[in-house]
Design an enzyme around this catalytic site. Structure first.
Site, PDB file in Angstrom:
ATOM      1  N   GLU A 180     147.005   2.171  -5.099  1.00 16.05           N
ATOM      2  CA  GLU A 180     145.760   1.517  -5.516  1.00 16.05           C
ATOM      3  C   GLU A 180     145.641   2.327  -6.991  1.00 16.05           C
ATOM      4  OE1 GLU A 180     142.651   0.611  -8.375  1.00 16.05           O
ATOM      5  OE2 GLU A 180     142.844  -0.069  -6.345  1.00 16.05           O
ATOM      6  N   CYS A 212     134.480  -4.679  -7.719  1.00 16.25           N
ATOM      7  CA  CYS A 212     132.989  -4.720  -7.175  1.00 16.25           C
ATOM      8  C   CYS A 212     132.271  -2.644  -7.108  1.00 16.25           C
ATOM      9  CB  CYS A 212     132.923  -4.221  -5.652  1.00 16.25           C
ATOM     10  SG  CYS A 212     131.070  -4.818  -4.606  1.00 16.25           S
ATOM     11  N   GLU A 215     126.143 -21.776 -22.634  1.00 16.18           N
ATOM     12  CA  GLU A 215     126.670 -22.662 -21.742  1.00 16.18           C
ATOM     13  C   GLU A 215     126.944 -23.776 -22.103  1.00 16.18           C
ATOM     14  OE1 GLU A 215     128.538 -23.433 -18.591  1.00 16.18           O
ATOM     15  OE2 GLU A 215     127.441 -21.344 -18.469  1.00 16.18           O
ATOM     16  N   ASP A 262     139.941 -11.775  -5.520  1.00 15.73           N
ATOM     17  CA  ASP A 262     139.938 -11.954  -6.515  1.00 15.73           C
ATOM     18  C   ASP A 262     141.382 -12.279  -6.825  1.00 15.73           C
ATOM     19  OD1 ASP A 262     137.303 -12.056  -6.543  1.00 15.73           O
ATOM     20  OD2 ASP A 262     136.807 -10.542  -8.540  1.00 15.73           O
ATOM     21  N   ALA A 274     132.635 -10.028  -3.062  1.00 17.10           N
ATOM     22  CA  ALA A 274     133.522  -8.750  -2.837  1.00 17.10           C
ATOM     23  C   ALA A 274     132.946  -8.929  -1.294  1.00 17.10           C
ATOM     24  CB  ALA A 274     132.723  -7.557  -2.978  1.00 17.10           C
ATOM     25  N   HIS A 291     103.897 -12.531  10.211  1.00 21.90           N
ATOM     26  CA  HIS A 291     102.951 -12.929   8.379  1.00 21.90           C
ATOM     27  C   HIS A 291     103.070 -11.841   7.891  1.00 21.90           C
ATOM     28  CE1 HIS A 291     100.354 -15.094   6.319  1.00 21.90           C
ATOM     29  NE2 HIS A 291      99.518 -14.373   6.928  1.00 21.90           N
TER      30      HIS A 291
END
EC number: 1.8.1.4
Length: 462
Positions: free
Chosen positions: A38, A46, A202, A306, A314, A439
Site C-alpha cells: 500500500e 473508505c 444533476e 473500485d 466498501a 414494537h
C-alpha cells in the site's frame, strides 16, 4: 521483512483498501502467505477519505439539526454554530481509532505489510521500493480517485473534490454540488445542516438516479422542505472563477454562483501507469475486467474493488476480496449477486435499498407480473416519535418472492439488514408477515409492509 526475490508469497496484493485488506486478512486466516502493498495508509478510500469521514460529518450535521429543532421535543437548547476545527478533530479521532485497529489486525494475522508505491512487473510479481515481490497469485486492488469532466480542473481551492471537502477548515457560505448521486447528496445534506446555501446540479432527471424512482422523488421532496436547491435534467457546460467564488453554466445557459464548486460526479479507477496493460490484463476505460470469480484474463491475476466495474461500495470490496482469498485457498466460492447487495445513501433522510427497482422488475418479468406496495412511515410509531417522514416500498413478483425493498426515512440504513435477508432468501410476503417485529421500532415498518402485501394489513389501509 521477507520481501526479497527469494521469497515467493502465495498471494501478493497491490492496494490496501477495502478489497485488498479483506483479501489479506481472509487469506492469512486460511493459511496463505500474504504480502500486502500500500502506497499510503491501509484502509484506503473508505476509511480515510470516503465512508467513515463522510458519515462523521453527517452525524455532526445531525447533531446541529437536533440542537436547532430541539424545542419541538420540549427540550430548550441553543445552537451557537459549527466549530469546524472541532468537527475535523472528532472526525479524525474516529478514523485514527479504526486505523490503529486495522493495523493491529494485519499484524496479528502475520500479513507481510509493505509501504510503498507498487507496480505490476510480471503476471506473478510486483515491484516496490526497488525490490521485486514474487507471488503465485497477484491481486490488483488499487481503488479509485474522484473524477472530473473534460475542461473542468479540480484545483482544491474553489473547485474541489470530495477529498478536499472532507478537510475544509471552514463552513462554505454557499456551494454548488455537481452530481446528485450518493456523494453529492450526502455532502449537500451535511453542508445544509452546517448552514451552507446548497444547490445540486444533476444532469439526469432525478437525484440518486440509480435508485427506484419513488425513492428519488421522496428525497427530492425532503430536500425541498429542507431548503436544499437542485437543478435536474440539464448537463454541465463550464465553470469559471468570479471575484468571490465560482460560476457554473449549464447546457441551457442557466447559471449558478457560489463560494465553492464540489465536483461529485463519481470516482474513476486507479490503473494508469501501473503496468496492467503491459502484462496483458484486459481493460476497459481504465477498469480491469474480471469474471464472476474476480479472475482477469491472466490466470495468475485477480482484481477487486473500485478497480473493477462493479458497485463502488466498501462492503462489495470486502466481499470480493474474501471471495478471491477463499478461491485461492481451495474453498468452493459462490459469485456475488450484486442486486442482493444493500445500498445506503446516508443523507437526511436516508435512502436504503436492496434488490431491483420496480422499473427493472417490469422489464424482467413483465408489467402484469409485478406488484408494488408502499407503506408510509406516518403509520409507524417510532418514526412518529423521531418526527421522520418517508416510505417503504416493496416490489414483488406476483404470487412470488419480494425482489426489491426501497426505503426512505431517517435511520432506514439500519433496517436494510433484514431487507437483505428478505431479498437474498427469496422470501414470500406471507413468510415475512409471520415474523413478529418488536414494537415500537422502525424495523416494525418492514413487518407491517409485508403484512399489507400478504393481504392482512394491521396499521395501514387496504
Amino acid at each position: 521483512m521477507a520481501n526479497d526475490a527469494s521469497t515467493v508469497f502465495d498471494l501478493v496484493i497491490l492496494g490496501g483498501g477495502s478489497g485488498g485488506y479483506a483479501a489479506a486478512l481472509r487469506g492469512a486466516q486460511l493459511g496463505l502467505d500474504v504480502a500486502l502493498i500500500e502506497k499510503n495508509k491501509v484502509g484506503g478510500t473508505c476509511l480515510h477519505v470516503g465512508c467513515i469521514p463522510t458519515k462523521a460529518l453527517l452525524h455532526a450535521g445531525e447533531i446541529a439539526d437536533q440542537a436547532r429543532e430541539s424545542e419541538q421535543f420540549g427540550v430548550k437548547a441553543t445552537f451557537e454554530g459549527i466549530d469546524m476545527p472541532a468537527v475535523q478533530k472528532y472526525k479524525d479521532e474516529v478514523i485514527s481509532g479504526l486505523y490503529k485497529g486495522l493495523q493491529g489486525l494485519i499484524a496479528s494475522r502475520k500479513v507481510t505489510y509493505i509501504e510503498g508505491e507498487g507496480r505490476l512487473s510480471s503476471p506473478t510479481s510486483v515491484d516496490v521500493n526497488g525490490q521485486r515481490i514474487q507471488g503465485r497469485h497477484v491481486l490488483l486492488a488499487t481503488g479509485s480517485v474522484p473524477k472530473s469532466l473534460p475542461g473542468l480542473e479540480i484545483d482544491g481551492n474553489r473547485i474541489i473534490s470530495s477529498d478536499h471537502a472532507l478537510t475544509l477548515d471552514r463552513v462554505p457560505q454557499s456551494a454548488i454540488i455537481l452530481g446528485g448521486g450518493v456523494i453529492g447528496v450526502e455532502f449537500a445534506s451535511a453542508w445544509k445542516s452546517f448552514g451552507t446555501d446548497v444547490t445540486v446540479v444533476e444532469g439526469l432527471k432525478h437525484l440518486v438516479p440509480v435508485e427506484d424512482e419513488n425513492s428519488s422523488k421522496l428525497l427530492e421532496r425532503a430536500f425541498r422542505k429542507r431548503g436544499i436547491k437542485f437543478n435536474l435534467g440539464t448537463f454541465f457546460e463550464k465553470a469559471e472563477y468570479t471575484q468571490d467564488g465560482v460560476r457554473v453554466t449549464l447546457a441551457d445557459g442557466k447559471t449558478f454562483e457560489a463560494e465553492v464548486l464540489l465536483v461529485a460526479i463519481g470516482r474513476g479507477p486507479v490503473s494508469a501507469g501501473l503496468g496492467y496493460e503491459e502484462q496483458g490484463v484486459a481493460m476497459d476505460r481504465g477498469y480491469v475486467l474480471v469474471d464472476e470469480y474476480m479472475q482477469t484474463n491472466v490466470p495468475t491475476i485477480s482484481a477487486v474493488g473500485d478497480l473493477v466495474p462493479t458497485l463502488q461500495l466498501a462492503h462489495v470490496g470486502f466481499a470480493e476480496g474474501i471471495l478471491v482469498a477463499e478461491r485461492l485457498a481451495g474453498i468452493k466460492t459462490v459469485p456475488i449477486d450484486y442486486d442482493g447487495v444493500p445500498r445506503v445513501t446516508y443523507c437526511h433522510p436516508e435512502v436504503a435499498s436492496v434488490g431491483i427497482t420496480e422499473a427493472k422488475a417490469k422489464e424482467i418479468y413483465g408489467a402484469d407480473k409485478v406488484v408494488a406496495l408502499k407503506y408510509n412511515l406516518a403509520g409507524n410509531g417510532k418514526s412518529k416519535i423521531l418526527k421522520t417522514a418517508g416510505e417503504i416500498k416493496l416490489v414483488q413478483v406476483k404470487d412470488g418472492a419480494v425482489v426489491g425493498v426501497h426505503m426512505v426515512g431517517d435511520r432506514m440504513g439500519e433496517q436494510v439488514g433484514e431487507a437483505q435477508l428478505i431479498y437474498n432468501w427469496e422470501a414470500l410476503p406471507a413468510e415475512v408477515a409471520q415474523l413478529i417485529h418488536a414494537h415500537p421500532t422502525q424495523n416494525e415498518a418492514l413487518g407491517e409492509a409485508h403484512l399489507a402485501l400478504a393481504g392482512k394489513p394491521l396499521h395501514s389501509h387496504d
